[in-house]
Motif scaffolding. Structure first.
Motif, PDB file in Angstrom:
ATOM      1  N   THR A 178     -12.820   8.768  -2.172  1.00 22.21           N
ATOM      2  CA  THR A 178     -13.293   8.860  -0.788  1.00 22.21           C
ATOM      3  C   THR A 178     -14.556   9.701  -0.774  1.00 22.21           C
ATOM      4  O   THR A 178     -14.640  10.713  -1.472  1.00 22.21           O
ATOM      5  CB  THR A 178     -12.244   9.533   0.116  1.00 22.21           C
ATOM      6  OG1 THR A 178     -11.019   8.803   0.057  1.00 22.21           O
ATOM      7  CG2 THR A 178     -12.715   9.578   1.563  1.00 22.21           C
ATOM      8  N   LEU A 238     -13.770   0.200   3.743  1.00 17.15           N
ATOM      9  CA  LEU A 238     -12.746   0.066   2.716  1.00 17.15           C
ATOM     10  C   LEU A 238     -13.259  -0.905   1.661  1.00 17.15           C
ATOM     11  O   LEU A 238     -13.648  -2.032   1.985  1.00 17.15           O
ATOM     12  CB  LEU A 238     -11.451  -0.485   3.311  1.00 17.15           C
ATOM     13  CG  LEU A 238     -10.687   0.403   4.289  1.00 17.15           C
ATOM     14  CD1 LEU A 238      -9.459  -0.340   4.807  1.00 17.15           C
ATOM     15  CD2 LEU A 238     -10.270   1.702   3.638  1.00 17.15           C
ATOM     16  N   VAL A 250      -4.265  -2.514   5.178  1.00 18.12           N
ATOM     17  CA  VAL A 250      -4.503  -1.266   5.910  1.00 18.12           C
ATOM     18  C   VAL A 250      -5.001  -1.571   7.318  1.00 18.12           C
ATOM     19  O   VAL A 250      -4.531  -0.993   8.310  1.00 18.12           O
ATOM     20  CB  VAL A 250      -5.513  -0.375   5.152  1.00 18.12           C
ATOM     21  CG1 VAL A 250      -5.898   0.834   6.006  1.00 18.12           C
ATOM     22  CG2 VAL A 250      -4.929   0.093   3.822  1.00 18.12           C
ATOM     23  N   SER A 265      -6.225  -5.363  -3.399  1.00 18.44           N
ATOM     24  CA  SER A 265      -6.101  -3.905  -3.452  1.00 18.44           C
ATOM     25  C   SER A 265      -5.474  -3.318  -2.199  1.00 18.44           C
ATOM     26  O   SER A 265      -5.137  -2.126  -2.173  1.00 18.44           O
ATOM     27  CB  SER A 265      -7.470  -3.266  -3.694  1.00 18.44           C
ATOM     28  OG  SER A 265      -8.380  -3.608  -2.650  1.00 18.44           O
ATOM     29  N   ILE A 323       0.852  -1.198   0.000  1.00 20.03           N
ATOM     30  CA  ILE A 323       0.000   0.000   0.000  1.00 20.03           C
ATOM     31  C   ILE A 323       0.880   1.238   0.000  1.00 20.03           C
ATOM     32  O   ILE A 323       1.981   1.245   0.554  1.00 20.03           O
ATOM     33  CB  ILE A 323      -0.996   0.022   1.192  1.00 20.03           C
ATOM     34  CG1 ILE A 323      -0.268  -0.019   2.532  1.00 20.03           C
ATOM     35  CG2 ILE A 323      -1.993  -1.108   1.074  1.00 20.03           C
ATOM     36  CD1 ILE A 323      -1.215   0.166   3.709  1.00 20.03           C
ATOM     37  N   GLY A 340     -12.699  -2.411  -2.551  1.00 14.66           N
ATOM     38  CA  GLY A 340     -11.736  -2.571  -3.629  1.00 14.66           C
ATOM     39  C   GLY A 340     -11.650  -4.034  -4.012  1.00 14.66           C
ATOM     40  O   GLY A 340     -12.069  -4.913  -3.253  1.00 14.66           O
ATOM     41  N   ALA A 347      -3.553   1.960  -3.441  1.00  9.64           N
ATOM     42  CA  ALA A 347      -3.670   3.415  -3.297  1.00  9.64           C
ATOM     43  C   ALA A 347      -5.135   3.814  -3.235  1.00  9.64           C
ATOM     44  O   ALA A 347      -6.009   3.132  -3.793  1.00  9.64           O
ATOM     45  CB  ALA A 347      -2.974   4.128  -4.455  1.00  9.64           C
ATOM     46  N   VAL A 348      -5.409   4.923  -2.578  1.00  9.34           N
ATOM     47  CA  VAL A 348      -6.771   5.452  -2.498  1.00  9.34           C
ATOM     48  C   VAL A 348      -7.130   6.112  -3.824  1.00  9.34           C
ATOM     49  O   VAL A 348      -6.392   6.973  -4.321  1.00  9.34           O
ATOM     50  CB  VAL A 348      -6.897   6.473  -1.352  1.00  9.34           C
ATOM     51  CG1 VAL A 348      -8.280   7.113  -1.349  1.00  9.34           C
ATOM     52  CG2 VAL A 348      -6.624   5.801  -0.004  1.00  9.34           C
ATOM     53  N   VAL A 359      -1.545   5.690   2.077  1.00  5.75           N
ATOM     54  CA  VAL A 359      -2.985   5.664   2.329  1.00  5.75           C
ATOM     55  C   VAL A 359      -3.296   6.568   3.515  1.00  5.75           C
ATOM     56  O   VAL A 359      -2.661   6.473   4.571  1.00  5.75           O
ATOM     57  CB  VAL A 359      -3.478   4.232   2.607  1.00  5.75           C
ATOM     58  CG1 VAL A 359      -4.900   4.243   3.152  1.00  5.75           C
ATOM     59  CG2 VAL A 359      -3.399   3.409   1.333  1.00  5.75           C
ATOM     60  N   LEU A 388      -9.959   1.501  -2.756  1.00  9.70           N
ATOM     61  CA  LEU A 388      -8.549   1.240  -3.000  1.00  9.70           C
ATOM     62  C   LEU A 388      -8.375   0.493  -4.314  1.00  9.70           C
ATOM     63  O   LEU A 388      -9.196  -0.347  -4.678  1.00  9.70           O
ATOM     64  CB  LEU A 388      -7.955   0.389  -1.879  1.00  9.70           C
ATOM     65  CG  LEU A 388      -7.929   0.970  -0.471  1.00  9.70           C
ATOM     66  CD1 LEU A 388      -7.345  -0.038   0.500  1.00  9.70           C
ATOM     67  CD2 LEU A 388      -7.135   2.263  -0.429  1.00  9.70           C
ATOM     68  N   GLN A 389      -7.288   0.804  -4.994  1.00  6.55           N
ATOM     69  CA  GLN A 389      -6.898   0.080  -6.210  1.00  6.55           C
ATOM     70  C   GLN A 389      -5.386   0.045  -6.256  1.00  6.55           C
ATOM     71  O   GLN A 389      -4.725   1.087  -6.114  1.00  6.55           O
ATOM     72  CB  GLN A 389      -7.463   0.753  -7.455  1.00  6.55           C
ATOM     73  CG  GLN A 389      -7.223  -0.029  -8.740  1.00  6.55           C
ATOM     74  CD  GLN A 389      -7.866   0.650  -9.946  1.00  6.55           C
ATOM     75  OE1 GLN A 389      -7.943   1.881  -9.996  1.00  6.55           O
ATOM     76  NE2 GLN A 389      -8.325  -0.134 -10.906  1.00  6.55           N
ATOM     77  N   LYS A 401      -6.840  -3.743   1.158  1.00  7.14           N
ATOM     78  CA  LYS A 401      -7.801  -3.418   2.219  1.00  7.14           C
ATOM     79  C   LYS A 401      -7.393  -4.032   3.564  1.00  7.14           C
ATOM     80  O   LYS A 401      -7.316  -3.335   4.578  1.00  7.14           O
ATOM     81  CB  LYS A 401      -9.204  -3.919   1.830  1.00  7.14           C
ATOM     82  CG  LYS A 401      -9.738  -3.372   0.519  1.00  7.14           C
ATOM     83  CD  LYS A 401     -11.162  -3.828   0.254  1.00  7.14           C
ATOM     84  CE  LYS A 401     -11.334  -5.329   0.146  1.00  7.14           C
ATOM     85  NZ  LYS A 401     -10.578  -5.917  -1.001  1.00  7.14           N
TER      86      LYS A 401
END
Length: 269
Positions: free
Chosen positions: A226, A43, A54, A49, A29, A45, A222-223, A32, A218-219, A51
């Motif tokens: 939002t 979260l 994080v 991704s 990640i 994705g 990265a965010v 983020v 997330l992808q 999630k």
């Protein structure tokens, strides 16, 4: 994360600031950032991704290579595990299923963060365990061994253990896994009514739309978006991030966003 914070009526704020995680030489990640206070942040994705990664930085399973995670006014990585556990509880996907504990004993492990070994609980501990079992509907399972439970039953027991911990921040990694539709809705309704800050991952985008106040998409670690469910779950984002054709409508029963899907072979009007 002081006792004053825990006893305050306002939920504790969670702030993830520029968190980056590297594993085995790969960046999982990248920078983020998100924040939550007294609301449910979801979260979302595709698989891979980032999630769950994080979440692991929040409940101290993965130390970030950069950035920080703050609960209240303290970085969770600068306090002891017990101090962190008095504020943050987690329900994760990979809990062992062969525990040689009864359901009541398993849930009571949530009280260890408050400084009392198992078997030496006081009335406060007993009350917390009983309330958590009642909230999650597992009272009838109290004397069953965890190893005899179904996946859905174990999921509710793990949530009860987290609630017995009496956290101010609750981290949930796919909390509706293994649950039938009734228990999915019951669990999310229970979570929605808790007076705590909640960060959760959800694969079911309609559950995310129905129960989350805000979403973070997330992808590739990265965010990418939002906002509220209506702001994030747009046809363009769903196509770009998930590779699906979808359109949102208003659920007439709830007034919330509900997504309609079409697979790649179907043409949408």
């Amino acid at each position: 994360m002081t006792d004053a914070e825990r006893s305050a009526s306002d939920p504790v704020a969670l702030e993830i600031d520029g968190v980056t995680v590297d594993l085995a030489g790969h960046r999982i990640i990248q920078e983020v950032s998100l924040n939550a206070r007294g609301d449910i942040v979801g979260l979302i994705g595709p698989n891979g991704s980032g999630k769950s990664t994080v979440l692991r930085t929040v409940y101290r399973m993965l130390r970030p290579a950069a950035g920080n995670v703050r609960a209240g006014d303290r970085d969770v990585w600068t306090v002891t595990p017990r101090e962190a556990a008095r504020v943050i509880a987690a329900v994760v996907q990979d809990t062992p299923s062969d525990l040689d504990l009864t359901v009541a004993e398993c849930i009571a492990t949530g009280r260890v963060a408050h400084g009392r070994p198992l078997g030496r609980d006081n009335s406060e501990d007993s009350d917390a365990v009983e309330q958590a079992m009642a909230q999650t509907g597992v009272v009838d399972l109290a004397h069953r061994h965890v190893s005899t439970l179904s996946g859905g039953e174990r999921q509710r027991v793990q949530l009860a253990r987290a609630l017995a911990q009496q956290p101010r921040i609750l981290v949930l990694d796919e909390p509706t896994n293994h649950l039938d539709i009734r228990h999915q809705l019951d669990l999310m309704a229970l979570v929605r009514d808790l007076d705590v800050t909640i960060l959760t991952t959800l694969h079911d985008l309609n559950l995310a739309a129905a129960y989350c106040d805000r979403l973070v998409a997330l992808q590739h670690g990265a965010v990418v978006a939002t906002g509220t469910p209506d702001e994030v779950l747009t046809p363009a984002l769903l196509h770009d991030v998930f590779g699906i054709h979808a359109r949102g409508i208003t659920n007439p029963l709830t007034g919330r966003l509900h997504l309609l899907y079409a697979d790649a072979t179907e043409r949408t009007p």
